[in-house]
Design an enzyme around this catalytic site. Structure first.
Site, PDB file in Angstrom:
ATOM      1  N   TYR A 113       0.831  -1.196   0.000  1.00 38.12           N
ATOM      2  CA  TYR A 113       0.000   0.000   0.000  1.00 38.12           C
ATOM      3  C   TYR A 113       0.872   1.256   0.000  1.00 38.12           C
ATOM      4  O   TYR A 113       0.655   2.191  -0.788  1.00 38.12           O
ATOM      5  CB  TYR A 113      -0.915   0.008   1.221  1.00 38.12           C
ATOM      6  CG  TYR A 113      -1.755   1.262   1.354  1.00 38.12           C
ATOM      7  CD1 TYR A 113      -2.798   1.519   0.471  1.00 38.12           C
ATOM      8  CD2 TYR A 113      -1.501   2.187   2.371  1.00 38.12           C
ATOM      9  CE1 TYR A 113      -3.562   2.677   0.583  1.00 38.12           C
ATOM     10  CE2 TYR A 113      -2.260   3.336   2.500  1.00 38.12           C
ATOM     11  CZ  TYR A 113      -3.289   3.580   1.604  1.00 38.12           C
ATOM     12  OH  TYR A 113      -4.048   4.727   1.717  1.00 38.12           O
ATOM     13  N   LYS A 117       1.286   4.349  -2.913  1.00 35.76           N
ATOM     14  CA  LYS A 117       1.060   5.760  -2.631  1.00 35.76           C
ATOM     15  C   LYS A 117       2.309   6.603  -2.912  1.00 35.76           C
ATOM     16  O   LYS A 117       2.202   7.762  -3.328  1.00 35.76           O
ATOM     17  CB  LYS A 117       0.606   5.934  -1.178  1.00 35.76           C
ATOM     18  CG  LYS A 117      -0.802   5.387  -0.934  1.00 35.76           C
ATOM     19  CD  LYS A 117      -1.826   6.095  -1.824  1.00 35.76           C
ATOM     20  CE  LYS A 117      -3.240   5.591  -1.630  1.00 35.76           C
ATOM     21  NZ  LYS A 117      -4.210   6.330  -2.457  1.00 35.76           N
TER      22      LYS A 117
END
Length: 238
Positions: A113, A117
């Site tokens: 994750y 990002k």
């Protein structure tokens, strides 16, 4: 308001969406890249990409590139078209593994994750560099919405869910509050002509140091073009 279906986890769906949008012959003044998943178990998109990287990053990378011509045609000297991409403070702890972008060697939901990002911030800075080099009336900025009370947390550990449920009213932003910085980037006169910014709480702030690595930005862009099957027009730009 019109709705056009687009599954950011499917390269085919993204291309179909762009075809349907172009057929309307509409200008495009604002594109907000905001789809995402967080901390999902290890699984792949229909194109075989690790889901965080495929949906959070590659889907937006392809969508933005396929819409760039329309954005460029829509922007003017007085009113630039605007691209807003939603990242996260998690990017500060993210590491980009160019040799293993799919997290095949060692999968961690948190690591995957955070990498997705961070990739969005690197992408935004490289995109703004290319737009400036081409003299385009389009700006690209990246937004940190903060910690927002949405369903994005459905894959976190159950104890975290309990704490979230008990304290959300005190510590978490509402969806409306979470959207405020994206809206600021999209419509504020203060952001006219300003690109390559990292925004938090409607203010420009500094992103992770690694995000400013121009060589890393360039290498990620080139690799991303290969992964989604588009030509790398940036190869002619220093």
């Amino acid at each position: 308001v019109e709705f056009l279906y687009c599954d950011l986890a499917s390269m085919k769906s993204i291309r179909q969406f762009v075809q349907r949008f172009r057929a309307k012959n509409c200008p495009l003044h604002v594109l907000v890249n905001n789809a995402g998943v967080m901390l999902v178990p290890e699984r792949k998109t229909e194109d075989g990409f690790e889901e965080h990287f495929g949906l959070n990053y590659l889907g937006h990378f392809l969508l933005t590139n396929l819409l760039l011509d329309t954005l460029k045609q829509s922007g003017t000297h007085c009113h630039n078209a605007r691209i807003i991409t939603v990242s996260s403070a998690t990017h500060y702890v993210g590491k980009l593994h160019l040799n293993d972008l799919q997290s095949r060697c060692s999968y961690s939901p948190h690591g995957a994750y955070a990498q997705s990002k961070l990739a969005l911030v690197l992408f935004t800075y490289r995109l703004q560099h290319l737009l400036t080099a081409n003299g385009s009336h389009v700006t690209a900025n990246v937004v940190d919405p903060g910690v927002v009370n949405t369903e994005l947390y459905k894959h976190v550990f159950w104890m975290v869910k309990v704490v979230k449920w008990m304290t959300a009213w005190l510590f978490l932003k509402t969806p409306e509050e979470g959207a405020s910085t994206s809206i600021f980037a999209a419509v504020s006169p203060e952001m006219e002509g300003a690109g390559g910014c990292y925004l938090y709480n409607e203010e420009r702030t500094k992103s992770a140091d690694v995000a400013y690595d121009e060589e890393l930005q360039r290498r990620l862009w080139t690799e991303s073009c290969k992964m989604v099957g588009i030509s790398d027009e940036s190869s002619r730009v220093p």
